[in-house]
Design a protein around this motif. Sequence first.
Motif, mmCIF file in Angstrom:
data_model
loop_
_atom_site.group_PDB
_atom_site.id
_atom_site.type_symbol
_atom_site.label_atom_id
_atom_site.label_comp_id
_atom_site.label_asym_id
_atom_site.label_seq_id
_atom_site.Cartn_x
_atom_site.Cartn_y
_atom_site.Cartn_z
ATOM 1 N N ASN A 69 0.843 -1.191 0.000
ATOM 2 C CA ASN A 69 0.000 0.000 0.000
ATOM 3 C C ASN A 69 0.881 1.244 0.000
ATOM 4 O OD1 ASN A 69 -2.391 1.492 0.077
ATOM 5 N ND2 ASN A 69 -2.331 1.647 2.295
ATOM 6 N N ALA A 70 0.406 2.304 -0.636
ATOM 7 C CA ALA A 70 1.118 3.583 -0.655
ATOM 8 C C ALA A 70 0.152 4.681 -0.224
ATOM 9 C CB ALA A 70 1.656 3.870 -2.055
ATOM 10 N N ILE A 71 0.657 5.623 0.591
ATOM 11 C CA ILE A 71 -0.168 6.702 1.125
ATOM 12 C C ILE A 71 0.586 8.018 0.999
ATOM 13 C CG2 ILE A 71 -1.291 7.611 3.210
ATOM 14 C CD1 ILE A 71 -1.378 4.688 4.256
ATOM 15 N N SER A 72 -0.121 9.060 0.618
ATOM 16 C CA SER A 72 0.415 10.418 0.611
ATOM 17 C C SER A 72 -0.585 11.292 1.353
ATOM 18 C CB SER A 72 0.602 10.914 -0.823
ATOM 19 O OG SER A 72 1.000 12.258 -0.836
ATOM 20 N N LYS A 73 -0.110 12.022 2.372
ATOM 21 C CA LYS A 73 -0.990 12.859 3.191
ATOM 22 C C LYS A 73 -0.501 14.303 3.165
ATOM 23 C CE LYS A 73 -1.239 9.215 6.647
ATOM 24 N NZ LYS A 73 -0.953 8.929 8.046
ATOM 25 N N LEU A 74 -1.411 15.228 2.903
ATOM 26 C CA LEU A 74 -1.098 16.651 2.905
ATOM 27 C C LEU A 74 -1.110 17.197 4.330
ATOM 28 C CD1 LEU A 74 -0.800 19.466 1.477
ATOM 29 C CD2 LEU A 74 -3.302 19.555 1.526
ATOM 30 N N SER A 75 -0.117 18.005 4.650
ATOM 31 C CA SER A 75 -0.079 18.739 5.913
ATOM 32 C C SER A 75 0.158 20.200 5.577
ATOM 33 C CB SER A 75 1.074 18.260 6.806
ATOM 34 O OG SER A 75 0.921 16.924 7.150
ATOM 35 N N LYS A 76 -0.629 21.083 6.151
ATOM 36 C CA LYS A 76 -0.414 22.521 5.969
ATOM 37 C C LYS A 76 0.590 22.979 7.016
ATOM 38 C CE LYS A 76 -2.707 24.873 3.533
ATOM 39 N NZ LYS A 76 -2.452 25.410 2.222
ATOM 40 N N THR A 77 1.641 23.647 6.582
ATOM 41 C CA THR A 77 2.633 24.173 7.511
ATOM 42 C C THR A 77 2.728 25.684 7.329
ATOM 43 O OG1 THR A 77 4.539 24.046 6.022
ATOM 44 C CG2 THR A 77 3.970 22.036 7.247
ATOM 45 N N GLN A 78 3.516 26.336 8.160
ATOM 46 C CA GLN A 78 3.659 27.788 8.076
ATOM 47 C C GLN A 78 4.337 28.227 6.784
ATOM 48 O OE1 GLN A 78 5.635 28.875 11.698
ATOM 49 N NE2 GLN A 78 3.771 28.668 12.915
ATOM 50 N N VAL A 79 5.062 27.342 6.147
ATOM 51 C CA VAL A 79 5.741 27.701 4.896
ATOM 52 C C VAL A 79 5.059 27.113 3.664
ATOM 53 C CG1 VAL A 79 7.969 28.056 5.977
ATOM 54 C CG2 VAL A 79 7.380 25.794 5.110
ATOM 55 N N GLY A 80 3.943 26.460 3.854
ATOM 56 C CA GLY A 80 3.214 25.918 2.720
ATOM 57 C C GLY A 80 2.888 24.453 2.899
ATOM 58 N N PRO A 81 2.273 23.844 1.900
ATOM 59 C CA PRO A 81 1.892 22.445 2.014
ATOM 60 C C PRO A 81 3.108 21.524 2.003
ATOM 61 C CG PRO A 81 1.411 23.256 -0.184
ATOM 62 C CD PRO A 81 1.871 24.425 0.620
ATOM 63 N N ARG A 82 3.035 20.486 2.799
ATOM 64 C CA ARG A 82 4.045 19.434 2.821
ATOM 65 C C ARG A 82 3.311 18.095 2.813
ATOM 66 N NH1 ARG A 82 6.529 23.134 1.503
ATOM 67 N NH2 ARG A 82 8.417 24.028 2.366
ATOM 68 N N TYR A 83 3.999 17.065 2.342
ATOM 69 C CA TYR A 83 3.367 15.759 2.181
ATOM 70 C C TYR A 83 4.141 14.696 2.948
ATOM 71 C CZ TYR A 83 0.897 18.133 -1.522
ATOM 72 O OH TYR A 83 0.122 19.023 -2.209
ATOM 73 N N THR A 84 3.402 13.898 3.699
ATOM 74 C CA THR A 84 3.976 12.717 4.324
ATOM 75 C C THR A 84 3.714 11.559 3.379
ATOM 76 O OG1 THR A 84 3.544 13.555 6.539
ATOM 77 C CG2 THR A 84 3.899 11.182 6.321
ATOM 78 N N GLU A 85 4.766 10.826 3.035
ATOM 79 C CA GLU A 85 4.633 9.694 2.124
ATOM 80 C C GLU A 85 4.950 8.407 2.869
ATOM 81 O OE1 GLU A 85 5.836 12.236 -1.840
ATOM 82 O OE2 GLU A 85 7.225 10.729 -1.137
ATOM 83 N N GLU A 86 4.140 7.388 2.643
ATOM 84 C CA GLU A 86 4.323 6.099 3.310
ATOM 85 C C GLU A 86 4.119 4.960 2.326
ATOM 86 O OE1 GLU A 86 1.417 5.898 6.420
ATOM 87 O OE2 GLU A 86 2.265 7.585 7.519
ATOM 88 N N ILE A 87 4.901 3.921 2.512
ATOM 89 C CA ILE A 87 4.711 2.688 1.758
ATOM 90 C C ILE A 87 4.724 1.543 2.761
ATOM 91 C CG2 ILE A 87 5.664 1.123 0.030
ATOM 92 C CD1 ILE A 87 6.805 3.576 -1.368
ATOM 93 N N ASP A 88 3.657 0.754 2.762
ATOM 94 C CA ASP A 88 3.537 -0.412 3.632
ATOM 95 C C ASP A 88 3.663 -1.662 2.776
ATOM 96 O OD1 ASP A 88 2.791 1.180 5.918
ATOM 97 O OD2 ASP A 88 0.775 1.324 5.077
ATOM 98 N N PHE A 89 4.494 -2.606 3.238
ATOM 99 C CA PHE A 89 4.592 -3.874 2.522
ATOM 100 C C PHE A 89 5.090 -4.946 3.477
ATOM 101 C CE2 PHE A 89 8.602 -1.755 2.040
ATOM 102 C CZ PHE A 89 9.593 -2.704 1.907
ATOM 103 N N ASN A 90 5.011 -6.183 3.057
ATOM 104 C CA ASN A 90 5.369 -7.321 3.892
ATOM 105 C C ASN A 90 6.559 -8.058 3.299
ATOM 106 O OD1 ASN A 90 2.998 -6.715 5.342
ATOM 107 N ND2 ASN A 90 1.795 -8.067 4.050
ATOM 108 N N ILE A 91 7.352 -8.636 4.181
ATOM 109 C CA ILE A 91 8.446 -9.503 3.761
ATOM 110 C C ILE A 91 8.242 -10.851 4.437
ATOM 111 C CG2 ILE A 91 10.910 -9.975 3.926
ATOM 112 C CD1 ILE A 91 11.475 -7.066 3.629
ATOM 113 N N ALA A 92 8.132 -11.889 3.643
ATOM 114 C CA ALA A 92 7.969 -13.240 4.179
ATOM 115 C C ALA A 92 9.343 -13.900 4.221
ATOM 116 C CB ALA A 92 7.002 -14.041 3.319
ATOM 117 N N GLY A 93 10.079 -13.588 5.247
ATOM 118 C CA GLY A 93 11.409 -14.160 5.390
ATOM 119 C C GLY A 93 12.046 -13.724 6.687
ATOM 120 N N LEU A 94 12.971 -14.535 7.185
ATOM 121 C CA LEU A 94 13.611 -14.255 8.470
ATOM 122 C C LEU A 94 15.128 -14.393 8.406
ATOM 123 C CD1 LEU A 94 11.244 -16.395 10.711
ATOM 124 C CD2 LEU A 94 11.112 -13.954 10.272
#
Length: 194
Positions: A69-94
């Motif tokens: 899954n991939a997510i991008s979230k907008l955050s308003k800051t004092q200097v303008g918009p910023r984006y938090t980006e996330e990628i969720d994934f699984n690894i089947a291994g140890l």
Amino acid sequence: MSIYNKINAGFSLGADAPITSGIEDVVYIFNENDITLTYNPTNPLLVTGLTAVSAAKVYKFEGTNNSFNAISKLSKTQVGPRYTEEIDFNIAGLSTDVKAQLMAMGYGRVRAVVINNYKTGDSAIELFGAVNGLILTEAERNAADEGIEGGYKLKLTNPDKLKEPYPPRAVSIAPESGTATYASTLAALEDLVV
């Protein structure tokens, strides 16, 4: 015309190309300084080239059953918009090799490319962490979790206080002669894979 503070186009959703949620079960990850990015000179949201520094490579992680899954979230800051980006994934291994990769993603910065299920337009393939990179912020393993057979659930996101100044960048790379297509972009990416 600047894209920073004026809208310059409208859009509509039609029946010809309905939006489709999710990303494919593949993520391409590379060390932040191993691949040089080339941007479209008139559109900073468009990456038109990925060039390996020396013999650097892109690493391909594959999953199944909508486990990425991939997510991008907008955050308003004092200097303008910023984006938090996330990628969720699984690894089947140890293995110790898997654990070494997890440690490298936690200490070093990486960038990641995902492929959207929605293939219409120039954002079918997107780059996360273009400016500030991504680090591994979550690596959870529950040995009894039958959903991923006791593997790791991972989250790549921006380092603390380093959100991205743009949403995820579109990646659209043309072949040596011709215009950029989904196929040419995917081929350019695969050429960099180990």
